[in-house]
Design an enzyme around this catalytic site. Structure first.
Site, PDB file in Angstrom:
ATOM      1  CG  ASN A 106      -1.935  -1.241   1.182  1.00 49.07           C
ATOM      2  OD1 ASN A 106      -2.288  -1.652   0.026  1.00 49.07           O
ATOM      3  ND2 ASN A 106      -2.411  -1.639   2.426  1.00 49.07           N
TER       4      ASN A 106
ATOM      5  CG  ASP B 141      -2.717   3.210   2.823  1.00 50.98           C
ATOM      6  OD1 ASP B 141      -1.777   3.009   3.628  1.00 50.98           O
ATOM      7  OD2 ASP B 141      -3.587   2.520   2.473  1.00 50.98           O
TER       8      ASP B 141
ATOM      9  CG  HIS C 198       3.916  -1.250  -4.899  1.00 55.23           C
ATOM     10  ND1 HIS C 198       2.671  -1.969  -4.881  1.00 55.23           N
ATOM     11  CD2 HIS C 198       4.598  -1.997  -5.479  1.00 55.23           C
ATOM     12  CE1 HIS C 198       3.036  -3.239  -5.289  1.00 55.23           C
ATOM     13  NE2 HIS C 198       3.912  -3.246  -5.616  1.00 55.23           N
TER      14      HIS C 198
ATOM     15  CB  CYS D 262      17.534  16.979  -8.688  1.00 55.34           C
ATOM     16  SG  CYS D 262      16.524  17.524  -7.557  1.00 55.34           S
TER      17      CYS D 262
ATOM     18  N   GLY E 165      -4.994  -9.205   3.347  1.00 58.74           N
ATOM     19  CA  GLY E 165      -5.930  -8.421   2.383  1.00 58.74           C
ATOM     20  C   GLY E 165      -4.936  -8.174   1.221  1.00 58.74           C
TER      21      GLY E 165
ATOM     22  CB  SER F 269      -5.470 -10.233  -5.155  1.00 54.43           C
ATOM     23  OG  SER F 269      -4.622  -9.571  -5.634  1.00 54.43           O
TER      24      SER F 269
ATOM     25  CG  ASN G 171      -8.108 -12.139   1.145  1.00 58.28           C
ATOM     26  OD1 ASN G 171      -9.534 -11.441   1.082  1.00 58.28           O
ATOM     27  ND2 ASN G 171      -7.332 -11.782   0.538  1.00 58.28           N
TER      28      ASN G 171
ATOM     29  CB  ALA H   7      -8.055  -6.828   7.557  1.00 62.51           C
TER      30      ALA H   7
HETATM   31  P1  NAD Z   1      -5.896  -6.509  -4.512  1.00 60.27           P
HETATM   32  O1  NAD Z   1      -6.762  -4.974  -4.796  1.00 60.27           O
HETATM   33  O2  NAD Z   1      -5.410  -7.156  -5.919  1.00 60.27           O
HETATM   34  O3  NAD Z   1      -6.862  -7.355  -3.655  1.00 60.27           O
HETATM   35  C1  NAD Z   1      -7.377  -7.085  -2.376  1.00 60.27           C
HETATM   36  C2  NAD Z   1      -7.600  -8.072  -1.641  1.00 60.27           C
HETATM   37  O4  NAD Z   1      -8.186  -7.646  -0.384  1.00 60.27           O
HETATM   38  C3  NAD Z   1      -8.503  -8.958  -2.190  1.00 60.27           C
HETATM   39  O5  NAD Z   1      -7.958 -10.536  -2.104  1.00 60.27           O
HETATM   40  C4  NAD Z   1      -9.816  -8.827  -1.286  1.00 60.27           C
HETATM   41  O6  NAD Z   1     -10.541 -10.190  -1.137  1.00 60.27           O
HETATM   42  C5  NAD Z   1      -9.118  -8.503   0.032  1.00 60.27           C
HETATM   43  N1  NAD Z   1      -9.938  -7.793   0.888  1.00 60.27           N
HETATM   44  C6  NAD Z   1     -10.797  -6.792   0.536  1.00 60.27           C
HETATM   45  N2  NAD Z   1     -11.514  -6.188   1.597  1.00 60.27           N
HETATM   46  C7  NAD Z   1     -10.914  -6.838   2.768  1.00 60.27           C
HETATM   47  C8  NAD Z   1     -10.910  -6.688   4.140  1.00 60.27           C
HETATM   48  N3  NAD Z   1     -11.956  -5.752   4.753  1.00 60.27           N
HETATM   49  N4  NAD Z   1     -10.403  -7.606   5.066  1.00 60.27           N
HETATM   50  C9  NAD Z   1      -9.577  -8.472   4.506  1.00 60.27           C
HETATM   51  N5  NAD Z   1      -9.402  -8.616   3.065  1.00 60.27           N
HETATM   52  C10 NAD Z   1      -9.974  -7.929   2.304  1.00 60.27           C
HETATM   53  O7  NAD Z   1      -4.851  -5.947  -3.520  1.00 60.27           O
HETATM   54  P2  NAD Z   1      -3.366  -6.157  -3.538  1.00 60.27           P
HETATM   55  O8  NAD Z   1      -2.860  -7.672  -3.661  1.00 60.27           O
HETATM   56  O9  NAD Z   1      -2.715  -5.228  -2.385  1.00 60.27           O
HETATM   57  O10 NAD Z   1      -2.863  -5.421  -4.979  1.00 60.27           O
HETATM   58  C11 NAD Z   1      -3.252  -4.032  -5.359  1.00 60.27           C
HETATM   59  C12 NAD Z   1      -2.211  -3.118  -5.566  1.00 60.27           C
HETATM   60  O11 NAD Z   1      -2.702  -2.033  -5.676  1.00 60.27           O
HETATM   61  C13 NAD Z   1      -0.987  -3.045  -4.593  1.00 60.27           C
HETATM   62  O12 NAD Z   1       0.086  -3.380  -5.263  1.00 60.27           O
HETATM   63  C14 NAD Z   1      -1.094  -1.669  -3.970  1.00 60.27           C
HETATM   64  O13 NAD Z   1       0.061  -1.072  -4.314  1.00 60.27           O
HETATM   65  C15 NAD Z   1      -2.009  -1.095  -4.783  1.00 60.27           C
HETATM   66  N6  NAD Z   1      -3.173  -0.310  -4.098  1.00 60.27           N
HETATM   67  C16 NAD Z   1      -2.913   0.089  -2.933  1.00 60.27           C
HETATM   68  C17 NAD Z   1      -3.898   0.877  -2.029  1.00 60.27           C
HETATM   69  C18 NAD Z   1      -3.465   1.538  -0.813  1.00 60.27           C
HETATM   70  O14 NAD Z   1      -2.622   2.200  -0.513  1.00 60.27           O
HETATM   71  N7  NAD Z   1      -4.551   1.605   0.299  1.00 60.27           N
HETATM   72  C19 NAD Z   1      -5.277   0.804  -2.479  1.00 60.27           C
HETATM   73  C20 NAD Z   1      -5.727   0.026  -3.770  1.00 60.27           C
HETATM   74  C21 NAD Z   1      -4.442  -0.595  -4.503  1.00 60.27           C
END
Ligand code: NAD
Length: 249
Positions: free
Chosen positions: A102, A104, A119, A130, A188, A190, A214, A232
């Protein structure tokens, strides 16, 4: 208490080196949608504005979208009980580090210290000229695109765009965690995003046990020793309680 939770708590209590690996799912209950799946960002918005070549060619157009999504909207999100629960586990010496996909900054805001940002982080800007970094303060984003006050180069959010590589230090530290950990707690994610999705399987191959939290089964579920299905916030809170961290919850 369900058996899977008891098993997870036992693994966490007995671990010498536990590492947490998080994805977008941990921040969903803070109001930040995931990118993929139903209701995900990419089902509503074309991700092309986050391709590095497009950003360089049309910085103002890209920045207008980026600011709306990542700063005006996501910028208001607060850490939730899962972020706080993990930070409490780290403080109590139960968790060594968090590897997060994430961008964030919510793990650090909840009190996390050893946070490896695979990331990058939206709260910082980096100059494409720079390499200087500066905080993404609202006033710097009042006029778009923002330019570097040192060299005049174009400023970009310090998270990776499509077509960019993973920050070297984060990559090295993640592989180091995967080699040293005897327990990986995956929350959380995929498991679809490369190369981040290779980290938990690498830890598993090096002998770590794997707990997954998850809402749904993921690419990690087949290699999980314990799969805790649910949200989560609920499951991290239960796990923290089970290992005796009642005071934080
Ligand atoms: P993904 O979006 O591919 O998958 C999200 C996963 O979280 C799913 O498997 C889903 O079932 C699960 N999920 C959803 N709500 C949930 C909950 N309340 N409790 C538990 N599990 C839950 O996520 P990823 O694998 O992190 O890949 C996404 C990419 O996008 C990452 O590389 C990330 O950098 C980026 N991203 C970041 C943010 C952020 O910074 N918050 C948000 C969206 C995407």
């Amino acid at each position: 208490m369900p058996q899977a939770m008891a098993q997870a708590a036992l693994l966490l209590r007995e671990a010498r080196h536990a590492t947490v690996f998080t994805g977008a799912g941990i921040s969903v209950e803070s109001g930040i949608p995931p990118f993929r799946g139903p209701g995900g960002l990419w089902s509503q918005i074309d991700p092309a504005f986050m391709e590095i070549d497009r950003f360089r060619a049309e910085p103002r157009e890209s920045w207008l979208k980026i600011k709306e999504i990542f700063y005006d909207f996501f910028g208001k999100a607060q850490p939730n009980a899962a972020h706080f629960g993990i930070a409490a586990m780290e403080k109590a010496g139960r968790v060594r580090a968090v590897i997060t996909q994430n961008i964030d900054g919510l793990h650090q805001e909840a009190g996390g210290r050893e946070v490896i940002e695979f990331h990058g982080n939206s709260r910082w800007l980096v100059c494409l000229g720079c390499g200087r970094r500066e905080a993404a303060l609202a006033e710097r984003l009042a006029s778009l695109p923002p330019y570097c006050s040192a060299c005049g180069g174009l400023l970009k959010p310090d998270f990776i765009f499509f077509g960019e590589g993973i920050p070297e230090k984060a990559l090295q530290r993640s592989y180091q965690e995967a080699s040293q950990a005897d327990l990986f707690l995956v929350i959380g994610s995929s498991g679809e995003v490369q190369p981040a999705c290779q980290v938990p399987p690498l830890a598993k191959a090096r002998g770590a046990r794997l707990i997954e939290i998850n809402l749904h089964e993921s690419n990690f579920t087949p290699i999980a020793d314990v799969f805790l299905q649910g949200s989560a916030t609920a499951l991290v809170s239960s796990l923290a309680r089970e290992i005796g961290l009642n005071s934080v919850l």
